[in-house]
Design an enzyme around this catalytic site. Structure first.
Site, PDB file in Angstrom:
ATOM      1  CG  HIS A 239      -0.375   0.186   2.525  1.00 49.34           C
ATOM      2  ND1 HIS A 239       0.174   1.239   2.979  1.00 49.34           N
ATOM      3  CD2 HIS A 239      -0.194  -0.582   3.436  1.00 49.34           C
ATOM      4  CE1 HIS A 239       0.229   1.206   4.124  1.00 49.34           C
ATOM      5  NE2 HIS A 239       0.971   0.061   4.738  1.00 49.34           N
ATOM      6  CG  ASP A 366      -0.686 -20.324  12.939  1.00 52.01           C
ATOM      7  OD1 ASP A 366      -0.094 -20.023  13.697  1.00 52.01           O
ATOM      8  OD2 ASP A 366      -0.048 -21.032  11.892  1.00 52.01           O
ATOM      9  CB  SER A 381       1.478  -3.215   5.703  1.00 48.86           C
ATOM     10  OG  SER A 381      -0.044  -3.082   6.113  1.00 48.86           O
TER      11      SER A 381
END
Length: 430
Positions: A239, A366, A381
């Site tokens: 991003h 998980d 990210s």
């Protein structure tokens, strides 16, 4: 009488055609026909090409036997070499549907997962605020009076290029001492304009000021997504990096990435995204450059290859239409510099013909990662997502109301932003 019979015949035929028109969409063979794609794009030497099967005396054939060979399954074919071909559906030997097939050169990248420190040098200096200067003749903000707004970028002063904050003060002081004005070249969005302002001498410290808060750099952390060993190009974050004050994307002059160490985790909760706490030094040797800050991440060239200790060999990538709902894994760091693999689920993936930042929805499954971070946290990210041995994308955003889930971007678009043309053979870096 003959005319009446003809009219009845036409009416009967019309009713039958109308009934066929309305019932056809509900027939299974017709529904299967509608699922046949017009075009398929895939890579050579990877998964077999599969097309929908239609019941009845309908066969599927490849027009170029040297490019695609059938498997033991009637509607499955293996790509033999790059190029363009067709698959043809036939009914009793007559073609009823053609599917254009583009077979691309096999392309592999090294998945990342490493935590990185990011430093961006802005293009010019970024205006992040206004302030009032108390002078001998009253209080004013020269910058605000000159119609300079927060988010504007000062490119030049008196014709001189401005690259850092330190470039501004000498010019302001010189103009103030001469009682003259400054000619500024300012960028706002895609437009550039000229404006004039006159510095004011502050009564407090006698320094000449222009009433603007400015900044020339930004820093933060993120995760490496991929590295292309042929071109040495990389992609990270998934991003855009925005300025913390203006909330606008930072236009960069240059930048660099360095190694980063995760020191602690602020666990995410519903309504409050968590965050990785990390340390890094800009003085450390740079891993590579940053040449682009886009909605799909930051991109540049690495000085040397990278290793994560888990998957150090290049993996094939998947195009957006090849990603499927189901189990996957992400690579990321939650402690120190160790890259670990964690289970996630691809909840939804949208086949995209054009670049878009939100192509997938993923959910962390998980237990270890949920216990450690609560799910997806800031700093994660760019963590690569791997499914069926292929790099399919990167983690980008967390859902504020559900810290276990978030968005992912398809790797196809990150590769494109990095300047790696996946639709033809990539030129090697010189």
């Amino acid at each position: 009488m003959i005319v009446l019979k003809k009219r009845r015949l036409r009416l009967t035929i019309g009713i039958l055609l109308l009934m066929a028109l309305f019932t056809a969409p509900f027939l299974t063979p017709f529904q299967n026909y509608l699922t046949i794609p017009n075009e398929i794009v895939t890579f050579n030497n990877q998964s077999p090409i599969e097309v929908p099967k239609i019941k009845g005396n309908i066969t599927v054939e490849a027009t170029s036997s040297d490019m695609m060979t059938p498997s033991s399954i009637d509607t499955e074919f293996y790509a033999e070499k790059p190029g363009k071909s067709q698959l043809v559906y036939k009914l009793a030997g007559l073609p009823i549907k053609k599917v254009n097939v583009s077979i691309l050169d096999d392309l592999k990248v090294v998945p990342g997962g490493q935590s990185i420190g990011v430093r961006l040098q802005t293009l010019g200096v970024l205006v992040v605020g206004h302030h009032i200067v108390n002078g001998n003749n009253g209080a004013a903000s020269p910058g605000e009076d000159a119609n300079i707004k927060v988010g504007d970028i000062i490119l030049k002063i008196n014709g001189q290029d401005i690259q850092q904050v330190e470039d501004v003060k000498p010019l302001v002081t010189k103009a103030g001492e001469k009682k003259s004005s400054l000619e500024l070249t300012v960028k706002r969005g895609k437009e550039t304009f000229e404006t004039t302002l006159k510095p004011i001498q502050s009564k407090q410290d006698q320094a000449y000021q222009i009433g603007l808060y400015i900044r020339d750099s930004a820093a933060g952390i993120g995760t490496m997504t991929f590295y292309d060993p042929r071109s040495k190009k990389y992609g990270a974050l998934g991003h855009v990096i925005s300025d913390m004050d203006t909330k606008k994307p930072i236009e960069i002059h240059n930048g660099s990435i360095v190694k980063s160490t995760i020191t602690s985790i602020e666990k995410g909760q519903n309504g409050s995204p968590g965050e990785k706490q990390a340390s890094f030094s800009i003085k450390d040797d740079a891993l590579g450059t940053i040449t682009k800050n886009s909605p799909f991440g930051v991109f540049g060239v690495l000085d040397q290859g990278i290793k994560n200790g888990i998957k150090d060999k290049p993996l094939p990538i998947a195009l957006s239409h090849e990603v499927k709902e189901g189990p996957a894994k992400i690579l990321t760091v939650v402690d120190g510099e160790e890259v670990e693999s964690f289970d996630v689920e691809v909840i939804n993936s949208v086949p995209q013909k054009y670049p878009a930042t939100k192509g997938m929805i993923i959910q962390v499954t998980d237990k270890k990662l949920l216990d450690k971070t609560g799910g997806i946290v800031q700093g994660m990210s760019g963590s690569p997502i791997i499914q069926d041995g292929k790099v399919i994308g990167a983690v980008t955003h967390v859902f504020v109301n559900d810290s276990t889930s978030g968005y992912g971007v398809h790797i196809e678009w990150m590769m494109q932003e990095a300047g790696i043309n996946i639709y033809k053979e990539e030129e090697k870096a010189g």
